[in-house]
Scaffold this motif. Structure first.
Motif, PDB file in Angstrom:
ATOM      1  N   ALA A  64      30.796  -1.137  30.475  1.00  0.00           N
ATOM      2  CA  ALA A  64      30.008  -1.524  29.302  1.00  0.00           C
ATOM      3  C   ALA A  64      28.547  -1.127  29.479  1.00  0.00           C
ATOM      4  CB  ALA A  64      30.127  -3.031  29.076  1.00  0.00           C
ATOM      5  N   TYR A  99      33.601  -2.646  26.655  1.00  0.00           N
ATOM      6  CA  TYR A  99      34.117  -3.885  27.249  1.00  0.00           C
ATOM      7  C   TYR A  99      35.454  -4.266  26.623  1.00  0.00           C
ATOM      8  CZ  TYR A  99      34.285  -8.693  28.885  1.00  0.00           C
ATOM      9  OH  TYR A  99      34.679  -9.865  29.470  1.00  0.00           O
ATOM     10  N   ALA A 100      35.491  -4.191  25.290  1.00  0.00           N
ATOM     11  CA  ALA A 100      36.723  -4.572  24.582  1.00  0.00           C
ATOM     12  C   ALA A 100      37.887  -3.683  25.008  1.00  0.00           C
ATOM     13  CB  ALA A 100      36.502  -4.477  23.076  1.00  0.00           C
ATOM     14  N   GLY A 121      26.697   1.684  27.248  1.00  0.00           N
ATOM     15  CA  GLY A 121      25.536   1.299  26.454  1.00  0.00           C
ATOM     16  C   GLY A 121      24.331   2.169  26.759  1.00  0.00           C
ATOM     17  N   ILE A 161      29.641 -10.139  29.449  1.00  0.00           N
ATOM     18  CA  ILE A 161      29.282  -8.998  28.603  1.00  0.00           C
ATOM     19  C   ILE A 161      27.985  -9.253  27.829  1.00  0.00           C
ATOM     20  CG2 ILE A 161      30.894  -9.834  26.818  1.00  0.00           C
ATOM     21  CD1 ILE A 161      29.771  -6.176  27.425  1.00  0.00           C
ATOM     22  N   PHE A 162      27.730 -10.511  27.505  1.00  0.00           N
ATOM     23  CA  PHE A 162      26.530 -10.793  26.705  1.00  0.00           C
ATOM     24  C   PHE A 162      25.255 -10.687  27.541  1.00  0.00           C
ATOM     25  CE2 PHE A 162      30.206 -13.066  24.970  1.00  0.00           C
ATOM     26  CZ  PHE A 162      30.403 -12.247  23.864  1.00  0.00           C
ATOM     27  N   LEU A 183      29.761  -3.222  23.868  1.00  0.00           N
ATOM     28  CA  LEU A 183      30.818  -4.127  23.387  1.00  0.00           C
ATOM     29  C   LEU A 183      32.145  -3.383  23.264  1.00  0.00           C
ATOM     30  CD1 LEU A 183      28.895  -6.115  20.601  1.00  0.00           C
ATOM     31  CD2 LEU A 183      29.749  -7.050  22.763  1.00  0.00           C
ATOM     32  N   GLY A 231      24.101  -1.684  22.446  1.00  0.00           N
ATOM     33  CA  GLY A 231      24.924  -2.894  22.387  1.00  0.00           C
ATOM     34  C   GLY A 231      26.307  -2.605  21.820  1.00  0.00           C
ATOM     35  N   ALA A 232      26.334  -1.777  20.777  1.00  0.00           N
ATOM     36  CA  ALA A 232      27.622  -1.468  20.148  1.00  0.00           C
ATOM     37  C   ALA A 232      28.556  -0.767  21.133  1.00  0.00           C
ATOM     38  CB  ALA A 232      27.394  -0.591  18.915  1.00  0.00           C
ATOM     39  N   THR A 242      24.664  -6.947  27.037  1.00  0.00           N
ATOM     40  CA  THR A 242      24.074  -6.598  25.725  1.00  0.00           C
ATOM     41  C   THR A 242      22.654  -7.154  25.604  1.00  0.00           C
ATOM     42  OG1 THR A 242      25.204  -8.495  24.703  1.00  0.00           O
ATOM     43  CG2 THR A 242      26.292  -6.350  24.547  1.00  0.00           C
TER      44      THR A 242
END
Lengths: 381, 381
Positions: free
Chosen positions: A272, A377-378, A276, A343-344, A374, A370-371, A347
């Motif tokens: 992630a 990560y997903a 990013g 993950i936050f 995410l 950030g997009a 971001t």
């Protein structure tokens, strides 16, 4: 509002609230049964995280102290020791071994390089050294070495391996027993999610035997004395009892998550963070692969001072990340994602970098970092 | 009700709630400005408590570690060193110096004796040693030595004095600069009212000069490296940041009370504890004078096992006190009264001893211990 703080360095790392609460419990005596239970529990859980049945000794010190214990318990004055360096910490261990009068046989790579097993085998063979000092996660660069192959080269040569796993243990796989690592050193303040002040060394039977022949002087770091006291549920000298209580709480959390899940989480966070950074148009300094799960090293755009960026992140947004050393200090910043990180946090760090880079005149596509983080990560979990 | 706990050992000692709360604050990075402020503040406050303008170095270790730093920074292999022992800790420092290959010139007294300046002067003169290791408060016996006169003997001989003030500093007077003590070593977990895990050494100019000639190997304990880093508001290796934050909070409390007031409180607590023990018909092991302000050693009545007494105090009443070592282990128990201790801790400990001694078949006049302790305290303050 008082500024919220975010600690995203590769050590010390953020500590879970349950662990902080454990730190604040009233102090217990280190020779009491209350302490003995906690201490024995912590050592047993450390063995699970180390993936070993070997003794795991507990020192009140930083990781460097436990690493020094390996040098003074395994080596004699004037003895050759192979020390592999591909960054700041390998160089530190070379200085350490030299300070104790060992003949340091340096196997040096450029910062950021991956050490190779065939080089280790060659240097071991040429030097006649019986001990090798290796770095698993080189925190200065983000490189996680293929420690299994390096240790295999040591074992093929009958050489004792000492592995600096200070920023790796608990974040990336390290199979102490299966891979035959003689000595694994780590500290409390990285993936073990505990404040700094405790350090650990696991010691194989072969390393114990070697320590009986090694003649460097030792007292505080003496392994045999530590083992004798740990058999009674304590330490030779007053340990940082509150940190042991905290460590035990943190290890319970780690084992509840499961080591494999923790490793997978670190891989996902690494992906992630890299995704990013790249989506923001930034160049990676650390390797762009799943091995680099401990931290992400990122270069600032040309003309943007990394030190100024870090200061602004800290002062304006309450976010502490790490800088770089040496030639690259003006361009490198490092986001740690070991331990109690989700993950936050990633971001958040990337969001702050975006805000500040735009402020400093760089063109960054809003929200792209950030997009991408995410999405990566997903896809990973 | 869950059992209330009372920690009344001569280290670790009880920690004030404000200090425990500071321990539980989120972790900060050891190279951040937040930490720098706290660290510099703590070092400055340590200098006030040490009563010195000398550097005070901070180590993440137990007190033994900081004491080891003195040996490896001041001595060379084979060099004679006078080590005065009148209890367990003096003997530990003899073993430590011997482990590093120094020629230990032991000045040994019986446990419980007071070392004498004329003996120190004689042994220094005979040995030609340039360094002497001394114990201020011998925690194993409760004897607080007349360190001023011992240091004077060292200074008269031009010998560097290293003083173990681990259980004394902050409890009893120690004028580092006025008395010319070269090196003072202490730990966080005694009168400094902080959990264990930090240790400190103050270093005179003469000791700094000596350290440049001393050739014992050192890395983690290297004073010069520590001084260089402390000048920048940090430490060479990751320190126990949470403990530094806690220490700073504790030092603020100590300096708010005032050092002289703290010393007077310790004298009063010592008088109270001794008066109470004597009123209960118990024999003192530690000296019966105001010097013995750190802890009170007490012998059980004939036929009462001190170990069984301590276990019962712990299991039935939640009270942890210390035992004895060696020949006297079956009869000796020690009540610590250093740091965050008040008169009611003393009456609590004596009350529990009374309850348990009666339970074990001893005749004790009910309430006599507590009454005498309160009266002695009232007369002292």
């Amino acid at each position: 509002m008082s500024q919220k703080r975010y600690l995203l360095t590769p050590g010390p790392t953020p500590v879970p609230p349950e662990v902080l609460a454990a730190m604040a419990e009233p102090v217990i005596h280190h020779r009491s049964p209350d302490f003995k239970d906690v201490f024995n529990g912590a050592v047993e859980r450390l063995q699970q995280v180390f993936r070993t049945r070997n003794d795991v000794l507990v020192f009140t010190s930083s990781g460097t102290g436990a690493f020094e214990s390996s040098v003074v318990n395994l080596l004699s004055p004037g003895e050759p020791v192979v020390v592999v360096s591909h960054g700041e910490f390998g160089t530190r261990w070379q200085k350490l071994a030299a300070a104790f009068g060992c003949e340091v046989v340096a196997l040096d790579y450029a910062w950021g390089a991956q050490p190779r097993a065939e080089d280790v085998a060659r240097v071991l063979s040429e030097s006649g050294a019986r001990v090798a000092l290796l770095v698993h996660s080189e925190t200065s660069t983000g490189v996680v070495s293929d420690i299994r192959s390096l240790v295999e080269a040591c074992n093929d040569a009958g050489v004792i391996s000492v592995v600096d796993a200070i920023s790796s243990l608990g974040a990336v796989p390290l199979e102490t027993d299966d891979w035959g690592v003689d000595v694994v050193v780590t500290g409390s303040q990285k993936a073990l999610m505990t404040p700094p002040g405790l350090a650990f060394a696991s010691i194989s039977e072969r390393a114990w035997a070697r320590s009986q022949e090694a003649t460097l002087p030792r007292f505080y770091w003496d392994w045999a004395n530590a083992r004798k006291n740990q058999a009674k549920g304590s330490t030779p000298f007053t340990p940082a009892t509150s940190l042991v209580v905290a460590l035990n709480a943190a290890l319970e959390l780690i084992l509840a998550e499961g080591l494999e899940s923790a490793h997978a989480r670190h891989v996902a966070l690494g992906r992630a963070c890299r995704a990013g950074a790249k989506a923001m148009g930034l160049e990676l300094y650390s390797p762009d692969n799943d091995g680099a799960a401990v931290l992400t090293g990122i270069l600032t755009p040309e003309g943007i001072d990394a030190v100024a960026l870090r200061l602004a992140l800290r002062d304006r947004y309450g976010i502490t990340i790490a800088g770089g050393h040496g030639d690259i200090a003006g361009r490198l910043f490092r986001i740690g994602h070991i331990g109690y990180v989700d993950i936050f946090d990633i971001t958040t760090a990337l969001g702050a970098v975006e805000l500040q880079l735009v402020e400093m005149g760089t063109t960054v596509q809003r929200g792209a970092g950030g997009a991408a983080a995410l999405a990566a990560y997903a896809a990973a979990v």
